[in-house]
Design a protein around this motif. Structure first.
Motif, PDB file in Angstrom:
ATOM      1  N   LEU A 183       0.868  -1.180   0.000  1.00  9.43           N
ATOM      2  CA  LEU A 183       0.000   0.000   0.000  1.00  9.43           C
ATOM      3  C   LEU A 183       0.906   1.232   0.000  1.00  9.43           C
ATOM      4  N   ILE A 184       0.701   2.097  -0.985  1.00  8.11           N
ATOM      5  CA  ILE A 184       1.523   3.307  -1.087  1.00  8.11           C
ATOM      6  C   ILE A 184       0.645   4.510  -0.752  1.00  8.11           C
ATOM      7  N   VAL A 185       1.137   5.340   0.156  1.00  6.96           N
ATOM      8  CA  VAL A 185       0.342   6.489   0.602  1.00  6.96           C
ATOM      9  C   VAL A 185       1.132   7.771   0.363  1.00  6.96           C
ATOM     10  N   TYR A 186       0.514   8.697  -0.365  1.00  3.73           N
ATOM     11  CA  TYR A 186       1.145  10.014  -0.531  1.00  3.73           C
ATOM     12  C   TYR A 186       0.092  11.100  -0.608  1.00  3.73           C
ATOM     13  N   GLU A 187       0.521  12.288  -0.216  1.00  9.61           N
ATOM     14  CA  GLU A 187      -0.424  13.393  -0.066  1.00  9.61           C
ATOM     15  C   GLU A 187      -0.670  14.148  -1.370  1.00  9.61           C
ATOM     16  N   ALA A 188       0.211  13.945  -2.346  1.00 14.93           N
ATOM     17  CA  ALA A 188       0.126  14.667  -3.617  1.00 14.93           C
ATOM     18  C   ALA A 188      -0.973  14.080  -4.500  1.00 14.93           C
ATOM     19  N   PRO A 189      -1.368  14.805  -5.547  1.00 10.74           N
ATOM     20  CA  PRO A 189      -2.338  14.242  -6.494  1.00 10.74           C
ATOM     21  C   PRO A 189      -1.875  12.869  -6.979  1.00 10.74           C
ATOM     22  N   LYS A 190      -2.835  11.962  -7.104  1.00 10.70           N
ATOM     23  CA  LYS A 190      -2.503  10.558  -7.334  1.00 10.70           C
ATOM     24  C   LYS A 190      -1.762  10.322  -8.649  1.00 10.70           C
ATOM     25  N   THR A 191      -2.220  10.990  -9.701  1.00  9.80           N
ATOM     26  CA  THR A 191      -1.689  10.702 -11.034  1.00  9.80           C
ATOM     27  C   THR A 191      -0.261  11.196 -11.205  1.00  9.80           C
ATOM     28  N   GLY A 192       0.596  10.303 -11.601  1.00 13.31           N
ATOM     29  CA  GLY A 192       1.981  10.695 -11.879  1.00 13.31           C
ATOM     30  C   GLY A 192       2.786  11.018 -10.641  1.00 13.31           C
ATOM     31  N   GLY A 193       2.315  10.615  -9.494  1.00 16.32           N
ATOM     32  CA  GLY A 193       3.033  10.919  -8.258  1.00 16.32           C
ATOM     33  C   GLY A 193       4.164   9.943  -7.988  1.00 16.32           C
ATOM     34  N   VAL A 194       4.859  10.189  -6.891  1.00 19.19           N
ATOM     35  CA  VAL A 194       5.974   9.324  -6.505  1.00 19.19           C
ATOM     36  C   VAL A 194       5.483   7.883  -6.352  1.00 19.19           C
ATOM     37  N   GLY A 195       4.275   7.738  -5.805  1.00 14.70           N
ATOM     38  CA  GLY A 195       3.705   6.397  -5.604  1.00 14.70           C
ATOM     39  C   GLY A 195       3.493   5.658  -6.912  1.00 14.70           C
ATOM     40  N   ALA A 196       3.249   6.404  -7.977  1.00 12.91           N
ATOM     41  CA  ALA A 196       3.057   5.766  -9.282  1.00 12.91           C
ATOM     42  C   ALA A 196       4.355   5.099  -9.740  1.00 12.91           C
ATOM     43  N   GLU A 197       5.474   5.756  -9.487  1.00 14.34           N
ATOM     44  CA  GLU A 197       6.767   5.205  -9.885  1.00 14.34           C
ATOM     45  C   GLU A 197       7.107   3.970  -9.046  1.00 14.34           C
ATOM     46  N   ILE A 198       6.817   4.047  -7.750  1.00 14.68           N
ATOM     47  CA  ILE A 198       7.100   2.887  -6.888  1.00 14.68           C
ATOM     48  C   ILE A 198       6.270   1.691  -7.363  1.00 14.68           C
ATOM     49  N   ALA A 199       4.983   1.950  -7.624  1.00 14.86           N
ATOM     50  CA  ALA A 199       4.099   0.873  -8.095  1.00 14.86           C
ATOM     51  C   ALA A 199       4.618   0.297  -9.408  1.00 14.86           C
TER      52      ALA A 199
END
Lengths: 328, 349
Positions: free
Chosen positions: A260-276
């Motif tokens: 589960l990746i959690v970040y405060e920024a807008p979902k699209t193209g965020g840091v979590g997208a790269e990790i995923a």
């Protein structure tokens, strides 16, 4: 050890680095005479003088550029963005000037600068005092991105960022400034937290939660709630968003098999997208469930409380997502 | 707006710094002007003949008096930040002609190791600050270099930042000059007003009659001078240097000139369409090289045969450097991933 707020930890780190190294200076709006909009630089000008603590005009480009030019000639500048949102004005300096300098100088001219400032929402700051656009710089070669969640990390990471030879964008979540307290080492210990090392803030068996910044605290609260339901979360605080510590994430995933990746920024193209993407691309076999992301909606951070709450991620969002993953 | 009355038409010069120049100085200046001209011609020629196959050649033909007049009075410890029409400045401030040619050809031993093209290079040890394609940003970065010198107690060292009239419309130009003026930094901004920013004429970039009028907004001296007259450029530069070294703050010098060629070598045909041909021909007659040669002859210190056009050793030096660059190895592909981060400080994983 000293018990301090998140804000005080950052303040002390900068103070001690300026005491240690005469090449370190700082520049920003209202940082000298007033001590900064949030008081992070209170007392600096009186102690270090107006040549090392520069009250700048409202000129984010010039503020960052002064650090860049000084860095090219051996200094280490700390640029305060009164709110990190305003870095958009200095974007070219970070991305095209500071970020590229080492590369286009054939490796001869490193640019040791720190661009720091308060970030993030949950305080009714509205559109231009709430943003988390760390993904802009996550995407930029030559630039490092740091976002601590606890005073000891903020302290050690700020010192490392000042000593680092590369441009660092340092996000200080304003929600944490005075709400979070903790112990930091004494100056004599010369405590450093190396950039690029994540830290497991809570050990667990069922789900790996990868997060950073204020969301670490949300994730820890969610973990506490879920413990009572028998769901065990392992919470990884990235601390440094770039360079990204994939090793720590993978080590945890080998145990939990759920991410589960959690970040405060807008979902699209965020840091979590790269990790995923990296996990899906290289470590698909480790997964027992689809990767889940909890992030802000793809919107601005609005002013009115119901609107802000609707856009930004909450502890409940993390709890619900984790429950789904646990049940998968 | 203040002006320096240096024009010979005005009779006595206000401050005739050039009268201090010795015959040996004048010889060097003559050579430097021709160096700039031949540098330009040789690279246009190399591009045309296919010997230079990559990158654009941004010419400085017609702007040589600015290049030489602003660099000649500089001292050790002064800084410059040249842009794309100032390639000879790199050499006049201490880089070798070979280094610069390796940069043009993108070779492994170029200052950027083949990473970036043309003028985006520098050498801090020689006081040459790297610029980017975002021309106004140089002015803002210059403030940081000057702040660094201030912290080191070298308040009388100046930085000459070159820019174009078009770049005076950018935000960083304003922020940089504003900051420099507030803090009285010894910044000399040389605006090469060559009338066109690519195809856009100056009247669509600047609302005032002269670019120098912008200086009023910063409370600093602004000079609008004939950029094709070496003597005028040199004298104005000397006055600006005295002002800046004395701690009186920045100076803006608008050198009115003309881009005799296109924006770059690819633009030669269009540049004769978006600009009136009569205008180009009129400026050809104001060529700074014959003007300076005429001046030298008028002093009675030189004979015609002492002033060859071009001096053969200049041609030889440039050709030798070109052959050298062509003969040098290209960068290894994997080096493209080097020099993105510097981990020598050891505070990163």
């Amino acid at each position: 050890m000293r018990e301090v707020t998140f804000l005080e930890a950052i303040r002390l780190a900068m103070w001690e680095e300026m005491e240690r190294d005469p090449n370190v200076f700082m520049i920003g709006e209202d940082i000298g005479r007033m001590g900064g909009a949030f008081g992070v630089t209170a007392g600096f000008m009186e102690h270090f003088g107006a040549d090392r603590v520069i009250d700048a005009p409202i000129s984010e480009t010039a503020i960052i550029a002064v650090c860049v030019g000084a860095a090219a000639t051996g200094k280490r500048g700390i640029a305060e963005m009164q709110f990190i949102d305003f870095i958009s004005y200095g974007f070219d300096q970070v991305v095209n000037v500071a970020g590229t300098f080492l590369y286009r100088s054939g490796g001869k001219t490193p640019i040791p600068i720190v661009v720091r400032g308060p970030s993030g929402g949950y305080v009714g700051g509205s559109l231009y005092h709430s943003q988390q656009f760390e993904a802009w710089f996550f995407h930029t070669p030559g630039v490092k991105v740091v976002q601590p969640a606890f005073p000891d990390d903020a302290y050690g990471l700020m010192k490392a960022s000042i000593r680092d030879n590369n441009p660092v964008v340092f996000y200080e979540h304003k929600y944490l400034y005075r709400r979070v307290k903790g112990a930091i080492p004494d100056p004599s210990e010369d405590y450093i937290v190396k950039l690029g090392e994540a830290r497991v803030r809570r050990y667990g068996d069922d789900i790996t939660v990868v997060t950073y910044g204020a969301m670490v605290h949300f994730a820890l609260e969610a973990a506490q709630r879920l413990e009572k339901e028998g769901v065990s979360l392992e919470v990884i605080d990235l601390r440094t968003v770039k360079p990204l510590d994939m090793e720590t994430i993978l080590k945890s995933l080998e145990k939990t098999s759920k991410l589960l990746i959690v970040y405060e920024a807008p979902k699209t193209g965020g840091v979590g997208a790269e990790i995923a993407a990296r996990i899906a691309e290289h470590s698909f076999e480790l997964l027992d469930a689809p990767i889940k992301r909890v992030a802000a909606k793809d919107a601005f951070v609005p002013f009115a409380e119901p609107l802000e709450k609707f856009v930004l991620p909450s502890v409940d969002d993390i709890v619900f997502a984790a429950r789904e993953l646990a049940a998968y | 707006m203040s002006r320096v009355r240096t024009g010979r038409k005005n009779g006595r010069q206000a401050v005739a710094y050039h009268e201090r120049l010795t015959k040996s100085d004048l010889q060097k200046i003559y050579r430097n002007l021709w160096f700039a001209r031949v540098f330009d011609e040789a690279l246009y020629d190399a591009k045309k003949k296919g010997r230079l196959r990559r990158g654009n050649v941004y010419g400085s033909r017609g702007q040589e008096a600015i290049i030489v007049g602003t660099t000649y009075p500089l001292e050790d410890g002064d800084f410059v930040s040249p842009i794309h029409r100032d390639m000879p400045v790199f050499i006049l401030r201490g880089m070798t002609t070979e280094e610069v040619m390796c940069q043009v050809w993108g070779k492994a031993e170029a200052p950027t190791r083949g990473k970036d093209s043309w003028s985006h290079m520098g050498d801090i040890s020689k006081g040459i600050v790297h610029s980017t394609s975002m021309l106004g940003s140089t002015i803002a970065v210059a403030c940081g270099v000057l702040w660094s010198l201030r912290l080191d107690g070298k308040r009388d060292r100046v930085l000459v930042a070159y820019t174009g009239e078009g770049a005076t419309a950018t935000g960083p130009f304003h922020e940089g000059l504003n900051f420099a003026a507030v803090h009285k930094l010894p910044l000399i901004v040389v605006v090469e007003n060559n009338q066109y920013a690519y195809s856009t004429p100056v009247e669509l970039e600047v609302p005032t009659k002269t670019v120098a009028e912008r200086a009023k907004g910063y409370g600093i001296p602004g000079y609008s001078i004939d950029g094709n007259d070496f003597i005028e450029v040199y004298n104005t530069m000397c006055a600006a240097l005295e002002h800046a070294r004395a701690g009186k703050g920045p100076v803006l010098i608008e050198c009115v000139t003309y881009r005799l060629q296109g924006h770059a070598d690819h633009d030669e045909t269009r540049a004769r369409q978006y600009r009136p041909v009569e205008e180009i021909e009129m400026w050809e007659k104001r060529d700074p090289l014959p003007r300076f040669r005429q001046y030298l002859l008028s002093t009675g210190q030189f004979t015609e045969s002492e002033l060859p056009e071009p001096p053969p050793d200049v041609v030889e030096e440039i050709q030798r450097a070109i052959e050298y660059a062509i003969s040098r190895p290209d960068p290894e592909p994997h080096t493209a991933l080097e020099d993105i981060y510097d981990e020598s400080a050891g505070v990163s994983k």
